[in-house]
Design a protein around this motif. Sequence first.
Motif, PDB file in Angstrom:
ATOM      1  N   SER A  81      -4.088  34.818  66.653  1.00  0.00           N
ATOM      2  CA  SER A  81      -5.505  34.662  66.335  1.00  0.00           C
ATOM      3  C   SER A  81      -6.139  33.411  66.947  1.00  0.00           C
ATOM      4  O   SER A  81      -7.323  33.408  67.242  1.00  0.00           O
ATOM      5  N   LYS A  82      -5.363  32.358  67.151  1.00  0.00           N
ATOM      6  CA  LYS A  82      -5.942  31.092  67.623  1.00  0.00           C
ATOM      7  C   LYS A  82      -5.528  30.685  69.028  1.00  0.00           C
ATOM      8  O   LYS A  82      -6.102  29.768  69.588  1.00  0.00           O
ATOM      9  N   GLY A  83      -4.514  31.321  69.579  1.00  0.00           N
ATOM     10  CA  GLY A  83      -4.025  30.942  70.899  1.00  0.00           C
ATOM     11  C   GLY A  83      -2.842  29.997  70.789  1.00  0.00           C
ATOM     12  O   GLY A  83      -2.675  29.314  69.780  1.00  0.00           O
ATOM     13  N   PRO A  84      -2.011  29.938  71.832  1.00  0.00           N
ATOM     14  CA  PRO A  84      -0.775  29.168  71.747  1.00  0.00           C
ATOM     15  C   PRO A  84      -0.958  27.660  71.621  1.00  0.00           C
ATOM     16  O   PRO A  84      -0.195  27.007  70.933  1.00  0.00           O
ATOM     17  N   GLN A  85      -1.969  27.095  72.261  1.00  0.00           N
ATOM     18  CA  GLN A  85      -2.129  25.642  72.196  1.00  0.00           C
ATOM     19  C   GLN A  85      -2.547  25.190  70.803  1.00  0.00           C
ATOM     20  O   GLN A  85      -1.984  24.239  70.247  1.00  0.00           O
ATOM     21  N   ILE A  86      -3.526  25.865  70.227  1.00  0.00           N
ATOM     22  CA  ILE A  86      -3.976  25.530  68.866  1.00  0.00           C
ATOM     23  C   ILE A  86      -2.859  25.801  67.875  1.00  0.00           C
ATOM     24  O   ILE A  86      -2.642  25.019  66.944  1.00  0.00           O
ATOM     25  N   ALA A  87      -2.127  26.897  68.068  1.00  0.00           N
ATOM     26  CA  ALA A  87      -1.015  27.234  67.167  1.00  0.00           C
ATOM     27  C   ALA A  87       0.054  26.153  67.225  1.00  0.00           C
ATOM     28  O   ALA A  87       0.624  25.775  66.199  1.00  0.00           O
ATOM     29  N   TRP A  88       0.339  25.623  68.417  1.00  0.00           N
ATOM     30  CA  TRP A  88       1.361  24.582  68.524  1.00  0.00           C
ATOM     31  C   TRP A  88       0.906  23.297  67.847  1.00  0.00           C
ATOM     32  O   TRP A  88       1.690  22.639  67.158  1.00  0.00           O
ATOM     33  N   ILE A  89      -0.352  22.930  67.990  1.00  0.00           N
ATOM     34  CA  ILE A  89      -0.872  21.729  67.333  1.00  0.00           C
ATOM     35  C   ILE A  89      -0.817  21.899  65.812  1.00  0.00           C
ATOM     36  O   ILE A  89      -0.377  20.998  65.087  1.00  0.00           O
ATOM     37  N   ALA A  90      -1.244  23.051  65.315  1.00  0.00           N
ATOM     38  CA  ALA A  90      -1.185  23.314  63.874  1.00  0.00           C
ATOM     39  C   ALA A  90       0.260  23.349  63.383  1.00  0.00           C
ATOM     40  O   ALA A  90       0.574  22.837  62.303  1.00  0.00           O
ATOM     41  N   SER A  91       1.131  23.933  64.175  1.00  0.00           N
ATOM     42  CA  SER A  91       2.553  23.988  63.844  1.00  0.00           C
ATOM     43  C   SER A  91       3.139  22.582  63.752  1.00  0.00           C
ATOM     44  O   SER A  91       3.898  22.270  62.830  1.00  0.00           O
ATOM     45  N   THR A  92       2.789  21.724  64.677  1.00  0.00           N
ATOM     46  CA  THR A  92       3.284  20.348  64.676  1.00  0.00           C
ATOM     47  C   THR A  92       2.755  19.577  63.469  1.00  0.00           C
ATOM     48  O   THR A  92       3.489  18.814  62.840  1.00  0.00           O
ATOM     49  N   ALA A  93       1.494  19.786  63.124  1.00  0.00           N
ATOM     50  CA  ALA A  93       0.925  19.137  61.939  1.00  0.00           C
ATOM     51  C   ALA A  93       1.637  19.606  60.673  1.00  0.00           C
ATOM     52  O   ALA A  93       1.938  18.794  59.784  1.00  0.00           O
ATOM     53  N   LEU A  94       1.922  20.893  60.595  1.00  0.00           N
ATOM     54  CA  LEU A  94       2.630  21.415  59.424  1.00  0.00           C
ATOM     55  C   LEU A  94       4.041  20.834  59.341  1.00  0.00           C
ATOM     56  O   LEU A  94       4.510  20.478  58.256  1.00  0.00           O
ATOM     57  N   ARG A  95       4.713  20.711  60.470  1.00  0.00           N
ATOM     58  CA  ARG A  95       6.050  20.111  60.495  1.00  0.00           C
ATOM     59  C   ARG A  95       6.010  18.673  59.999  1.00  0.00           C
ATOM     60  O   ARG A  95       6.909  18.213  59.304  1.00  0.00           O
ATOM     61  N   LEU A  96       4.969  17.949  60.395  1.00  0.00           N
ATOM     62  CA  LEU A  96       4.806  16.562  59.993  1.00  0.00           C
ATOM     63  C   LEU A  96       4.605  16.446  58.486  1.00  0.00           C
ATOM     64  O   LEU A  96       4.954  15.431  57.885  1.00  0.00           O
ATOM     65  N   ILE A  97       4.072  17.473  57.862  1.00  0.00           N
ATOM     66  CA  ILE A  97       3.890  17.482  56.408  1.00  0.00           C
ATOM     67  C   ILE A  97       5.160  17.962  55.708  1.00  0.00           C
ATOM     68  O   ILE A  97       5.606  17.360  54.728  1.00  0.00           O
ATOM     69  N   ILE A  98       5.752  19.038  56.200  1.00  0.00           N
ATOM     70  CA  ILE A  98       6.899  19.646  55.521  1.00  0.00           C
ATOM     71  C   ILE A  98       8.141  18.753  55.586  1.00  0.00           C
ATOM     72  O   ILE A  98       8.858  18.628  54.586  1.00  0.00           O
TER      73      ILE A  98
END
Length: 145
Positions: A81-98
């Motif tokens: 839904s958002k594209g690979p670049q945005i997904a990777w940034i969101a994924s990295t932010a989630l990793r930083l929280i989890i």
Amino acid sequence: MTQTQGDPVAGGSSGRDPSYPTLHLLGSIVIVSVLLLVVWTLVRVGGSIDAEVYFSGTLGLLAAFFGNFMGALFGGWMADSKGPQIAWIASTALRLIITPAAAVSLYFSAPVRPKPLLLTALAAYLILLVADAAIMLRYGNRAKH
């Protein structure tokens, strides 16, 4: 114009190029985490650390593995839904929280030393982040054929 939905875990996309390399990311997370555990175990066998520090550090590695694995799954789910670049940034932010949340949760649920737990979680998180960036650079810009 109709787009077909791909399987985000398999690295498919909904017609977008390039696709998100979820399987490659998950594979690298598993491989790097196993290598980190082997190195940590070799340090323990070499006699440099005691059993309590080893256990705390192993839980830190587990926290980093969990945070990165969940982040990669989230990125794969979000990529269509958002594209690979945005997904990777969101994924990295989630990793930083989890990752720190998992480490702190393990600290409060098990009687372990905080420094080895948090330091190994941080070190493993950073090493896994570098591996993740390498995978994204290698596979994230390839057009889906």
